[in-house]
Design a protein around this motif. Structure first.
Motif, PDB file in Angstrom:
ATOM      1  N   TYR A 251       0.856  -1.181   0.000  1.00  0.00           N
ATOM      2  CA  TYR A 251       0.000   0.000   0.000  1.00  0.00           C
ATOM      3  C   TYR A 251       0.891   1.230   0.000  1.00  0.00           C
ATOM      4  CZ  TYR A 251      -3.111  -3.755   1.205  1.00  0.00           C
ATOM      5  OH  TYR A 251      -3.793  -4.948   1.184  1.00  0.00           O
ATOM      6  N   MET A 252       0.793   2.015  -1.081  1.00  0.00           N
ATOM      7  CA  MET A 252       1.709   3.124  -1.293  1.00  0.00           C
ATOM      8  C   MET A 252       1.023   4.443  -0.971  1.00  0.00           C
ATOM      9  SD  MET A 252       3.253   1.786  -4.958  1.00  0.00           S
ATOM     10  CE  MET A 252       4.697   2.839  -4.907  1.00  0.00           C
ATOM     11  N   GLY A 253       1.799   5.375  -0.457  1.00  0.00           N
ATOM     12  CA  GLY A 253       1.261   6.691  -0.146  1.00  0.00           C
ATOM     13  C   GLY A 253       2.234   7.477   0.708  1.00  0.00           C
ATOM     14  N   ARG A 254       1.762   8.614   1.204  1.00  0.00           N
ATOM     15  CA  ARG A 254       2.572   9.474   2.062  1.00  0.00           C
ATOM     16  C   ARG A 254       2.002   9.500   3.471  1.00  0.00           C
ATOM     17  NH1 ARG A 254       3.368  15.809   0.827  1.00  0.00           N
ATOM     18  NH2 ARG A 254       1.213  15.870   1.602  1.00  0.00           N
ATOM     19  N   ILE A 255       2.860   9.368   4.442  1.00  0.00           N
ATOM     20  CA  ILE A 255       2.436   9.497   5.838  1.00  0.00           C
ATOM     21  C   ILE A 255       2.141  10.974   6.083  1.00  0.00           C
ATOM     22  CG2 ILE A 255       3.066   9.167   8.243  1.00  0.00           C
ATOM     23  CD1 ILE A 255       5.027   6.994   7.335  1.00  0.00           C
ATOM     24  N   SER A 295       7.152   9.324   2.088  1.00  0.00           N
ATOM     25  CA  SER A 295       6.391   8.467   1.175  1.00  0.00           C
ATOM     26  C   SER A 295       6.923   7.049   1.287  1.00  0.00           C
ATOM     27  CB  SER A 295       6.512   8.971  -0.265  1.00  0.00           C
ATOM     28  OG  SER A 295       5.886  10.225  -0.408  1.00  0.00           O
ATOM     29  N   VAL A 296       6.027   6.092   1.526  1.00  0.00           N
ATOM     30  CA  VAL A 296       6.446   4.727   1.819  1.00  0.00           C
ATOM     31  C   VAL A 296       5.490   3.733   1.162  1.00  0.00           C
ATOM     32  CG1 VAL A 296       7.462   5.371   4.056  1.00  0.00           C
ATOM     33  CG2 VAL A 296       5.081   4.588   3.959  1.00  0.00           C
ATOM     34  N   THR A 297       5.907   2.466   1.167  1.00  0.00           N
ATOM     35  CA  THR A 297       5.025   1.350   0.841  1.00  0.00           C
ATOM     36  C   THR A 297       4.902   0.480   2.075  1.00  0.00           C
ATOM     37  OG1 THR A 297       5.698   1.350  -1.482  1.00  0.00           O
ATOM     38  CG2 THR A 297       4.664  -0.654  -0.645  1.00  0.00           C
ATOM     39  N   LEU A 298       3.683   0.207   2.489  1.00  0.00           N
ATOM     40  CA  LEU A 298       3.441  -0.607   3.679  1.00  0.00           C
ATOM     41  C   LEU A 298       2.843  -1.950   3.262  1.00  0.00           C
ATOM     42  CD1 LEU A 298       1.749   2.038   6.039  1.00  0.00           C
ATOM     43  CD2 LEU A 298       4.182   1.443   5.903  1.00  0.00           C
ATOM     44  N   THR A 299       3.279  -3.006   3.931  1.00  0.00           N
ATOM     45  CA  THR A 299       2.605  -4.294   3.806  1.00  0.00           C
ATOM     46  C   THR A 299       2.072  -4.676   5.179  1.00  0.00           C
ATOM     47  OG1 THR A 299       4.568  -5.648   4.275  1.00  0.00           O
ATOM     48  CG2 THR A 299       4.194  -4.996   1.977  1.00  0.00           C
ATOM     49  N   ILE A 300       0.982  -5.449   5.179  1.00  0.00           N
ATOM     50  CA  ILE A 300       0.373  -5.865   6.441  1.00  0.00           C
ATOM     51  C   ILE A 300       0.312  -7.383   6.497  1.00  0.00           C
ATOM     52  CG2 ILE A 300      -0.926  -3.724   6.709  1.00  0.00           C
ATOM     53  CD1 ILE A 300      -3.381  -5.169   5.645  1.00  0.00           C
TER      54      ILE A 300
END
Length: 429
Positions: A251-255, A295-300
């Motif tokens: 999931y990509m986006g900016r914190i 800006s990051v990519t998160l995995t859960i």
């Protein structure tokens, strides 16, 4: 340098500020002086404005030409659009927005102020606090600018009088008490001659405070971003179609605010489903922790139905999830608001259909009086109620500028017609 130190440096190393005030208070000249005296203009630029100054029959260099880029502005000698300029010193990088002074360009002032850390309001020492000075101070408070500098300019035209400075400072302070303004600094100066802008000069020895440049380089903006509440609007769901990464879902986006670590429990809104952060990926590779505005990519850890427009927050720290809210709205369009029409609202990465259900009152930006209104036209600012087709995940603007703001889009023309700031939910503190 650790990740936290690097992000902190990146954030505090860039200052966004605006200049505002009445017409002919010297905003463009002040910016020109900042650029000139900080050695931030190229030789060909200086040559060009020198030649233009001579063509007008004036002597020296008209530094206001560095920002008054539109031909209409140069012909009228006023600023009618937001002129952005970039420069840097050894201590900090800067983005300047030179905003218009005329009342009919209120929307430009709001646009330039929306992302600013600091506002400089210029006051002509000969004229004192004018209606436009109060109007721009009110707008600065409305959009939540954390720091304000009242630059009392053209002190050379009042013989650098301390009594004049003290009188204007006292008058503005009385007005500022009515607004939610903090960290106000008052600086006497002459932008034309350069006194107290970058250099101290020789005429204001009675003033013991910082020059404008010293203040801009040292003002602390570390707390301007909400660092407590983790807000991550999903901008893109990344699913590479490769054999090696066939099962990858990021999931990509900016914190937008706060921070997150691997293993943190998170909730997906508006669905309310929960999981934990499995991995945090940045350009350089995986990290253990990330911070706003990275800006990051998160995995859960779990396979959940998450799409663009959803928001990840830390479990237990839940913002509003609502289909109806109140807001302060600045109408930007030449086409008046039509209460019978539906509009699109874009808030973070989410776009939903909406209606403006009511107008409680319109604000007279000159007097701050609340007026009854049944419609809004360009530059009007009003307290309104909105209803949306799908729930928005949001905070009130005073607590989190990033998730408390939105724009309204005309679906037929795709034009941005308004900008808004979400107010606290009824009954909240």
């Amino acid at each position: 340098m650790s990740a936290a130190e690097k992000i902190s440096f990146d954030q505090t190393g860039l200052l966004r500020f605006i200049t505002a005030g009445s017409v002919d208070d010297g905003k463009s000249t002040l910016i020109g002086r900042l650029l000139h005296d900080s050695k931030s203009i190229f030789e060909d630029q200086l040559t060009s404005i020198t030649n233009t100054t001579r063509k007008r029959g004036a002597e020296g260099v008209d530094l206001s030409l560095l920002t008054d880029g539109l031909q209409a502005e140069r012909e009228q000698g006023i600023t009618i659009d937001v002129a952005y300029r970039y420069f840097a010193t050894l201590k900090r990088k800067f983005i300047i927005a030179d905003t218009p002074g005329h009342e009919q360009y209120t929307r430009n002032m709001v646009t330039g102020a929306s992302t600013a850390n600091l506002a400089i309001i210029l006051i002509d020492a000969r004229k004192g606090v004018l209606t436009q000075s109060r109007r721009h101070a009110y707008l600065a408070s409305l959009v939540g600018i954390p720091h304000l500098v009242v630059a009392i300019n053209k002190m050379d035209l009042v013989d650098y009088s301390q009594a004049v400075f003290d009188k204007i400072r006292k008058e503005f302070s009385v007005f500022a008490e009515k607004l939610n303004l903090r960290n106000i600094a008052y600086i006497p100066m002459s932008a034309l001659n350069g006194d107290m802008v970058v250099e101290r000069g020789d005429h204001l020895n009675w003033y013991q405070g910082s020059t404008l440049m010293d203040l801009l380089e040292t003002v602390s903006i570390e707390d301007d971003i909400n660092r407590e509440d983790f807000r991550f609007p999903v901008q893109w769901v990344c699913r590479p179609q490769t054999k090696e990464l066939h099962d990858f879902r990021g999931y990509m986006g900016r914190i937008e605010s706060g921070s997150v670590r691997t293993g943190d429990a998170v909730t997906v809104l508006p669905s309310g489903l929960s999981s934990r952060i499995k991995e945090i990926l940045v350009y350089e590779g995986p990290v253990d922790e990330a911070f706003a505005p990275q800006s990051v990519t998160l995995t859960i850890e779990d396979h959940l139905d998450i799409s663009r427009g959803d928001m990840l927050v830390k479990t237990g720290d839940t913002p509003q999830v609502t289909k109806a809210f109140d807001a302060m709205l600045c109408w930007l369009s030449e086409q008046p608001l039509d209460l019978n029409r539906k509009y699109l609202i874009k808030q973070t990465t989410r776009v939903v259909k909406s209606v403006i259900s009511r107008i409680d009152y319109r604000v007279d930006v000159n007097t701050m009086a609340q007026e009854t209104a049944s419609a809004l036209k360009m530059n009007d600012i009003a307290y309104v109620g909105l209803k949306v087709q799908l729930p928005l995940v949001c905070d009130d603007y005073a607590g989190n500028r990033a998730t408390g703001c939105f724009i309204i889009i005309d679906e037929s023309s795709n034009n941005t017609v308004a900008a808004g700031m979400i107010l606290p939910a009824e009954g909240s503190a």
